[in-house]
Scaffold this active site. Structure first.
Site, PDB file in Angstrom:
ATOM      1  N   HIS A  93     -39.396 -53.871 -32.369  1.00 38.67           N
ATOM      2  CA  HIS A  93     -40.353 -54.863 -32.880  1.00 38.67           C
ATOM      3  C   HIS A  93     -39.831 -55.575 -34.131  1.00 38.67           C
ATOM      4  O   HIS A  93     -40.343 -56.629 -34.494  1.00 38.67           O
ATOM      5  CB  HIS A  93     -41.759 -54.269 -33.049  1.00 38.67           C
ATOM      6  CG  HIS A  93     -41.995 -53.443 -34.266  1.00 38.67           C
ATOM      7  ND1 HIS A  93     -41.947 -52.060 -34.269  1.00 38.67           N
ATOM      8  CD2 HIS A  93     -42.323 -53.788 -35.535  1.00 38.67           C
ATOM      9  CE1 HIS A  93     -42.239 -51.605 -35.475  1.00 38.67           C
ATOM     10  NE2 HIS A  93     -42.472 -52.637 -36.261  1.00 38.67           N
ATOM     11  N   ASP A 229     -38.834 -47.760 -29.346  1.00 35.87           N
ATOM     12  CA  ASP A 229     -38.916 -48.914 -30.245  1.00 35.87           C
ATOM     13  C   ASP A 229     -37.649 -49.040 -31.110  1.00 35.87           C
ATOM     14  O   ASP A 229     -37.676 -48.778 -32.312  1.00 35.87           O
ATOM     15  CB  ASP A 229     -40.172 -48.782 -31.119  1.00 35.87           C
ATOM     16  CG  ASP A 229     -40.538 -50.109 -31.778  1.00 35.87           C
ATOM     17  OD1 ASP A 229     -39.697 -51.018 -31.805  1.00 35.87           O
ATOM     18  OD2 ASP A 229     -41.678 -50.224 -32.282  1.00 35.87           O
ATOM     19  N   SER A 675     -40.841 -50.058 -41.042  1.00 38.00           N
ATOM     20  CA  SER A 675     -40.443 -50.102 -39.643  1.00 38.00           C
ATOM     21  C   SER A 675     -38.933 -50.220 -39.537  1.00 38.00           C
ATOM     22  O   SER A 675     -38.332 -51.061 -40.200  1.00 38.00           O
ATOM     23  CB  SER A 675     -41.068 -51.313 -38.961  1.00 38.00           C
ATOM     24  OG  SER A 675     -42.415 -51.077 -38.724  1.00 38.00           O
TER      25      SER A 675
HETATM   26  N1  ARG Z   1     -47.660 -51.250 -35.616  1.00 39.75           N
HETATM   27  C1  ARG Z   1     -46.264 -51.488 -35.814  1.00 39.75           C
HETATM   28  C2  ARG Z   1     -45.986 -51.938 -37.220  1.00 39.75           C
HETATM   29  O1  ARG Z   1     -46.805 -52.516 -37.873  1.00 39.75           O
HETATM   30  C3  ARG Z   1     -45.724 -52.535 -34.927  1.00 39.75           C
HETATM   31  C4  ARG Z   1     -45.628 -52.094 -33.543  1.00 39.75           C
HETATM   32  C5  ARG Z   1     -45.194 -53.210 -32.648  1.00 39.75           C
HETATM   33  N2  ARG Z   1     -45.594 -52.879 -31.306  1.00 39.75           N
HETATM   34  C6  ARG Z   1     -46.489 -53.599 -30.609  1.00 39.75           C
HETATM   35  N3  ARG Z   1     -46.875 -53.157 -29.464  1.00 39.75           N
HETATM   36  N4  ARG Z   1     -46.946 -54.742 -31.052  1.00 39.75           N
HETATM   37  O2  ARG Z   1     -44.884 -51.782 -37.710  1.00 39.75           O
END
Ligand code: ARG
Length: 751
Positions: A93, A229, A675
């Site tokens: 992501h 991811d 992330s």
């Molecule tokens: N919640 C994650 C973050 O803020 C992002 C995950 C992205 N995945 C998704 N299915 N949109 O870092």
């Protein structure tokens, strides 16, 4: 955190053993003094020098901040170097925008994945940069040497701005480094950071979204998770090793340190540390601030984002091209939207407001117990209460003007990039022209040059803008956003152009929007280019989109004043509140809120109980991928090649006991910006990549919840399995420094 308390910390840790430091995002420079002994007790085997050193290579040299700027002030994600040739892991992501930009219906890397099988196939990404921290320093005394108590807030801010500017210059080594100074503890301390920023960062590999985004927005922010991811990039330098813009002559970075990769896996209670660039937290927020978020700030954002997502989705589902064009925008908005819903829910359920009130009650009692304290801190909380009240009155029009207006339909924001040209096209007024004819002539010539330059810039911008733009969906979004703006804003607070158009089009924003798109030069690229071939002020002034954006801008100027005044009234009170809290609890080790500077968080691999009678294990396996599979739902498609490998249980060196772990949980304290951060074991080896937080603790940015809050990580063995067995990109595996101890059972408790 406070320097004078350091000795005391040692004594306390020695006396009481484990300090429960899962909470805390620690500054690397202080780890040795504040956390090291505790970390050793929890399983860290490295020396303090091996984790953070300015002179010798250490963990910090493998940690990267990702940005879209050559001079970043913050980072959208973190990453880590995993080979001596600048190979870098981050999240899927985090690479999503880059992957999306390289994708088209013909070459759909989002759907199919991308693997460069040679160095020459690695794809450059314009604008993407990788920052490495060289060193950091405490400059608090130096910054405060230029302020005094007699200064007004503005004078203070100006003096600090000047001083930090000077300091930045004196540390940048003739422009070789990028220097950033940030305030900590709400302005009570200042630190300086020296970065080396590399500007040639190439895409090396990405799994298909069915792996990298498996579970999609449904599983986002949730456990149990089965998402691979990760994505892979490489940092390049000029042949002499210095940072350089993209060039085919550039060579892979020779890093000071890269993380070895462990294939030994994780067991419950294993030590785990996470390094990266957490963006922002609000752990010292007051009860008034909690109310403000829940009642005044989030509802409007959730409302508008939700409506926009719905419109986008309809068009994306109908057309693969639009789906690719809008994928990255959609993911970003969907992520924030769900975050705000989850945070609101968490703040209410966990009754964070009461916890804050309890602390504020103790603070008040402590202040009132002493006359000097009363002098210094007596009005802090009442100032805070009033500030939030004023803000809450001013924020709604501002949010709607910004999010439904200027930032609503893309076409409105896009038109604003023409404002510079618009100013240049205005004729120089007679009174501004110098008497001397020659100088006047030169001035006019200069102006033509500036116009030509602006036009060139806008031509480039148009290419980029229209590549990922689909006018029919934006036309729909414009109608929806204006309708929502009209519904939610009292007429007196609206930009006049909106209610005028409402009346003119008899209440149909659909018809108005249709008309706007029929007429505006901003609706498609050929109109924009035709305009740029022959730019005219009149055309801009008469353009319906320009009229909208100017109307919203004027309204924003008008409404932002009150909000900003209220906001700045909080600055001093917040600083005092945090100073007071630290004075009140001299034995507590404080950590500063996240602010996009490098932090280290340590904790352990751990399960949790999300609700009464429910136990969530700390690992997920391949089996869960098949359990979630749904070929009819594109969030839960399992690629056939992956299915085959799972069914044959062909996990290579990456499985254990016939299983392959996909994701695992740890107790680390992280937030957005983290992330892509490496999860590192006690030997300094990579065991996973952090990518999410969990639904039950979405209020964690405001109050850490030790029993509930977890970091969701993708297991590095799953990452390697996908690279090796799924994609066959073995050249990448060969670059890694892989470590594996003697085979041992994966988990100590019986499965
Ligand atoms: N919640 C994650 C973050 O803020 C992002 C995950 C992205 N995945 C998704 N299915 N949109 O870092």
């Amino acid at each position: 955190m406070k320097r004078t308390l350091l000795l005391l910390t040692f004594v306390l840790v020695g006396m009481f053993g484990r300090m429960y430091a899962d909470e805390g995002m620690w500054l690397p420079m202080f780890v040795d003094r504040l956390n090291y002994i505790d970390m050793q007790k929890s399983g860290l085997k490295l020396t303090a020098e091996e984790i953070y050193s300015v002179n010798n290579s250490s963990i910090k040299d493998a940690i990267v901040g990702l940005s879209n700027s050559p001079t970043p002030n913050g980072y959208f994600c973190s990453a880590e170097i995993v080979s001596d040739q600048g190979l870098m892991f981050t999240n899927h992501h985090c690479g999503y925008d880059a992957i999306q930009k390289h994708s088209s219906v013909e070459n759909d890397y989002l759907t199919d994945g991308f693997w460069a099988m040679t160095l020459s196939e690695e794809l450059p990404n314009e604008g993407l940069t990788a920052s490495f921290l060289m060193k950091m320093a405490d400059v608090t005394d130096s910054v405060f040497s230029v302020v005094s108590d007699s200064m007004s807030a503005e004078e203070r801010a100006a003096a600090i701005r000047k001083k930090t500017g000077d300091l930045r210059k004196s540390f940048n080594d003739d422009g070789k480094y990028h220097v950033v100074i940030k305030s900590f503890f709400e302005g009570n301390e200042y630190y300086l950071f020296v970065y080396q920023v590399y500007r040639d960062v190439r895409l090396v590999g990405a799994p298909p979204s069915a792996v990298g985004k498996f579970g999609g927005d449904t599983d986002n922010w949730m456990w149990p998770r089965h998402t691979g991811d990760f994505s892979i990039f490489r940092v390049y330098t000029a042949p002499d090793g210095s940072p350089a813009d993209y060039s085919p002559e550039n060579v892979p970075l020779k890093p000071k340190h890269h993380l070895p990769v462990s294939l030994d896996g994780v067991q419950k209670d294993d030590f785990a540390m996470i390094w990266g660039f957490p963006g922002s937290t609000d752990r010292y927020l007051t009860s008034f601030g909690v109310d403000f978020n829940i009642e005044n700030q989030y509802p409007a954002i959730i409302d508008l984002f939700g409506k926009k997502l719905e419109a986008w989705k309809e068009f994306m589902d109908a057309d693969q091209k639009v789906k690719i064009q809008y994928a990255s925008k959609y993911a970003g908005v969907a992520n924030t939207w769900k975050y705000l819903i989850g945070q609101t829910r968490g703040l209410k359920r966990l009754d964070v407001k009461s916890k804050k009130e309890e602390l504020e009650g103790r603070f008040t009692a402590w202040v009132n117990a002493d006359e000097q304290r009363r002098q210094k801190y007596g009005t802090v909380l009442s100032t805070m209460e009033k500030g939030y009240k004023d803000m809450s009155e001013a924020i709604e029009p501002l949010l709607y003007t910004n999010l439904a207006g200027m930032g609503g339909a893309d076409i409105v924001g896009y038109s604003m990039s023409f404002n510079g040209l618009k100013e240049l096209l205005k004729p120089i007024e007679k009174k501004d022209l110098p008497k001397d004819k020659d100088i006047a002539e030169k001035m006019k010539n200069d102006r033509s040059g500036q116009i030509a330059k602006a036009v060139e810039g806008l031509r480039e911008g148009a290419k980029e803008h229209f590549k990922d733009y689909h006018a029919p969906v934006d036309q729909k979004v414009l109608a929806i956003m204006l309708q929502e703006y009209y519904n939610k804003m009292p007429v007196t607070m609206q930009a006049p152009v909106v209610y005028k158009m409402f009346n003119k089009y008899k209440g149909s924003f659909d018809m108005y929007s249709q008309n706007v798109f029929d007429k505006s030069i901003f609706a498609n690229e050929s109109r924009v280019n035709a305009f740029l071939n022959n730019p005219s002020l009149k055309v801009l002034e008469n353009d319906p989109v320009m009229q909208l954006s100017s109307g919203f801008m004027a309204k924003a100027m008008e409404t932002s004043g009150g909000f900003r005044t209220a906001q700045s009234s909080l600055t001093g009170a917040k600083k005092l509140f945090v100073a007071g809290l630290r004075e009140m609890q001299p034995d507590k080790v404080f950590y500063p809120d996240a602010n996009s500077t490098m932090r280290m968080s340590y904790g352990s691999v751990r399960d949790y109980m999300p609700a009464d009678a429910i136990h969530y294990d700390y690992v997920t396996t391949m089996n869960g991928i098949l359990e979630k599979e749904d070929p009819k739902d594109d969030e839960f498609i399992v690629p056939s090649r992956l299915k085959e490998l799972i069914e044959k249980r062909d996990f290579g060196a990456y499985g254990a006991n016939g299983e392959l772990i996909v994701c695992f949980l740890s107790t680390n304290d992280i937030t957005g910006g983290n992330s892509g951060s490496p999860v590192i074991n006690g030997n300094g080896e990579l065991i996973g990549i952090a990518f999410d937080g969990n639904w039950e603790a979405m209020s964690g940015d405001i109050a850490f919840e030790p029993d509930l809050q977890r970091t969701i990580n993708v297991d590095v063995r799953y990452v390697l399995f996908i690279i090796d067995k799924y994609a066959g990109a073995t050249r990448l595996i060969d670059e890694l420094t892989i470590r594996k101890a003697e085979p041992k059972p994966l988990r100590t408790e019986s499965l």
